[in-house]
Write a protein that holds these residues in place. Structure first.
Motif, PDB file in Angstrom:
ATOM      1  N   SER A  69       1.299  70.674   5.763  1.00  0.00           N
ATOM      2  CA  SER A  69       1.715  69.271   5.642  1.00  0.00           C
ATOM      3  C   SER A  69       1.741  68.585   6.999  1.00  0.00           C
ATOM      4  N   PHE A  70       2.230  69.288   7.998  1.00  0.00           N
ATOM      5  CA  PHE A  70       2.286  68.733   9.354  1.00  0.00           C
ATOM      6  C   PHE A  70       0.878  68.376   9.839  1.00  0.00           C
ATOM      7  N   ASN A  71      -0.059  69.303   9.670  1.00  0.00           N
ATOM      8  CA  ASN A  71      -1.439  69.040  10.095  1.00  0.00           C
ATOM      9  C   ASN A  71      -2.018  67.840   9.349  1.00  0.00           C
ATOM     10  N   ASN A  72      -1.787  67.768   8.046  1.00  0.00           N
ATOM     11  CA  ASN A  72      -2.272  66.625   7.269  1.00  0.00           C
ATOM     12  C   ASN A  72      -1.680  65.315   7.785  1.00  0.00           C
TER      13      ASN A  72
ATOM     14  N   LEU B 104      -3.388  66.462  21.855  1.00  0.00           N
ATOM     15  CA  LEU B 104      -2.157  66.941  21.227  1.00  0.00           C
ATOM     16  C   LEU B 104      -2.068  68.470  21.180  1.00  0.00           C
ATOM     17  N   LEU B 105      -3.197  69.140  21.260  1.00  0.00           N
ATOM     18  CA  LEU B 105      -3.263  70.586  21.085  1.00  0.00           C
ATOM     19  C   LEU B 105      -2.274  71.381  21.944  1.00  0.00           C
ATOM     20  N   PRO B 106      -2.152  71.112  23.234  1.00  0.00           N
ATOM     21  CA  PRO B 106      -1.235  71.925  24.053  1.00  0.00           C
ATOM     22  C   PRO B 106       0.248  71.768  23.675  1.00  0.00           C
TER      23      PRO B 106
ATOM     24  N   VAL C 140       9.868  81.726  11.361  1.00  0.00           N
ATOM     25  CA  VAL C 140       9.052  82.899  11.679  1.00  0.00           C
ATOM     26  C   VAL C 140       7.959  82.470  12.649  1.00  0.00           C
ATOM     27  N   GLU C 141       7.414  83.429  13.348  1.00  0.00           N
ATOM     28  CA  GLU C 141       6.336  83.145  14.296  1.00  0.00           C
ATOM     29  C   GLU C 141       5.033  82.948  13.525  1.00  0.00           C
ATOM     30  N   ILE C 142       4.451  81.773  13.663  1.00  0.00           N
ATOM     31  CA  ILE C 142       3.149  81.513  13.060  1.00  0.00           C
ATOM     32  C   ILE C 142       2.128  81.583  14.180  1.00  0.00           C
ATOM     33  N   SER C 143       1.305  82.611  14.107  1.00  0.00           N
ATOM     34  CA  SER C 143       0.288  82.752  15.152  1.00  0.00           C
ATOM     35  C   SER C 143      -0.872  81.793  14.866  1.00  0.00           C
ATOM     36  N   HIS C 144      -1.515  81.420  15.899  1.00  0.00           N
ATOM     37  CA  HIS C 144      -2.728  80.605  15.804  1.00  0.00           C
ATOM     38  C   HIS C 144      -2.480  79.201  15.245  1.00  0.00           C
ATOM     39  N   VAL C 145      -1.334  78.603  15.538  1.00  0.00           N
ATOM     40  CA  VAL C 145      -1.040  77.238  15.094  1.00  0.00           C
ATOM     41  C   VAL C 145      -2.128  76.285  15.577  1.00  0.00           C
ATOM     42  N   GLN C 146      -2.553  76.483  16.804  1.00  0.00           N
ATOM     43  CA  GLN C 146      -3.551  75.581  17.374  1.00  0.00           C
ATOM     44  C   GLN C 146      -4.912  75.746  16.689  1.00  0.00           C
ATOM     45  N   ILE C 147      -5.244  76.951  16.294  1.00  0.00           N
ATOM     46  CA  ILE C 147      -6.520  77.181  15.603  1.00  0.00           C
ATOM     47  C   ILE C 147      -6.510  76.473  14.250  1.00  0.00           C
ATOM     48  N   TYR C 148      -5.396  76.564  13.518  1.00  0.00           N
ATOM     49  CA  TYR C 148      -5.289  75.876  12.230  1.00  0.00           C
ATOM     50  C   TYR C 148      -5.460  74.370  12.412  1.00  0.00           C
ATOM     51  N   PHE C 149      -4.825  73.844  13.443  1.00  0.00           N
ATOM     52  CA  PHE C 149      -4.931  72.406  13.696  1.00  0.00           C
ATOM     53  C   PHE C 149      -6.359  72.012  14.051  1.00  0.00           C
ATOM     54  N   VAL C 150      -7.015  72.811  14.873  1.00  0.00           N
ATOM     55  CA  VAL C 150      -8.402  72.507  15.259  1.00  0.00           C
ATOM     56  C   VAL C 150      -9.306  72.530  14.029  1.00  0.00           C
ATOM     57  N   LEU C 151      -9.078  73.465  13.118  1.00  0.00           N
ATOM     58  CA  LEU C 151      -9.879  73.499  11.882  1.00  0.00           C
ATOM     59  C   LEU C 151      -9.665  72.235  11.053  1.00  0.00           C
ATOM     60  N   PHE C 152      -8.415  71.786  10.917  1.00  0.00           N
ATOM     61  CA  PHE C 152      -8.141  70.533  10.225  1.00  0.00           C
ATOM     62  C   PHE C 152      -8.831  69.371  10.942  1.00  0.00           C
ATOM     63  N   LEU C 153      -8.740  69.361  12.243  1.00  0.00           N
ATOM     64  CA  LEU C 153      -9.319  68.293  13.053  1.00  0.00           C
ATOM     65  C   LEU C 153     -10.836  68.252  12.892  1.00  0.00           C
ATOM     66  N   ILE C 154     -11.484  69.398  12.979  1.00  0.00           N
ATOM     67  CA  ILE C 154     -12.940  69.457  12.839  1.00  0.00           C
ATOM     68  C   ILE C 154     -13.372  69.003  11.452  1.00  0.00           C
ATOM     69  N   GLY C 155     -12.635  69.420  10.437  1.00  0.00           N
ATOM     70  CA  GLY C 155     -12.951  68.993   9.073  1.00  0.00           C
ATOM     71  C   GLY C 155     -12.900  67.488   8.921  1.00  0.00           C
ATOM     72  N   ASN C 156     -11.906  66.874   9.526  1.00  0.00           N
ATOM     73  CA  ASN C 156     -11.770  65.424   9.426  1.00  0.00           C
ATOM     74  C   ASN C 156     -12.808  64.702  10.265  1.00  0.00           C
TER      75      ASN C 156
END
Length: 162
Positions: free
Chosen positions: A53-56, A114-116, A126-142
């Motif tokens: 939801s945050f990424n969206n 915004l990535l950094p 909990v620790e969510i690894s690769h938060v930045q990778i998930y965001f980049v995937l959302f960003l690239i898709g858009n």
């Protein structure tokens, strides 16, 4: 029947087809969205759902760069399409392609800026690894939709969304 009446009947027929296809598409997308959320709720924790939801939401804010340009371009295309003015259609589409390339690039650059700071903004239990990778995937898709789908405006203006 003169040419103008024939064009109006053709537009009415296209509108009927578009309405039918849009209704069917919205129903299918609603069902798929429900299935997607159900699968997400079943297999992922609340933290991942929040990240989704945050990424969206972040991408939604970044897309404000568009500012309704597509609607303005669609309006500008109506008359040239009506009179089959290919030169004017080509000129408008070149402008729109360039504008959407710039808008997509602005969204990409803003997202990368915004990535950094994303890990500092997102607080989870909990620790969510690769938060930045998930965001980049959302960003690239858009952003890719701005680079690729700009031609859809021609179908919309010509009432051929189906």
């Amino acid at each position: 029947m003169d040419k103008k009446e024939a064009r109006n009947l053709k537009r009415i027929e296209k509108s009927k087809i578009n309405t039918t296809v849009a209704l069917f598409t919205n129903i299918v997308m609603g069902v798929l969205s429900f299935v997607e959320r159900t699968v997400f709720n079943h297999f992922f924790t609340e933290d991942y759902l929040g990240l989704y939801s945050f990424n969206n939401n972040i991408i939604g804010i970044l897309t404000l760069f568009e500012l309704g340009l597509a609607s303005a371009v669609a309006y500008a295309l109506y008359a040239p399409l009506e009179y089959n003015n290919k030169e004017q259609i080509t000129a408008i589409m070149k402008f729109f392609r360039n504008a959407y390339f710039i808008i997509g690039s602005l969204i990409l650059i803003s997202g990368l800026i915004l990535l950094p700071i994303l890990p500092r903004i997102i607080k989870t239990t909990v620790e969510i690894s690769h938060v930045q990778i998930y965001f980049v995937l959302f960003l690239i898709g858009n952003v890719s939709s701005y680079y690729i789908n700009y031609k859809n405006i021609l179908f919309n203006a010509n009432q051929e969304q189906y």
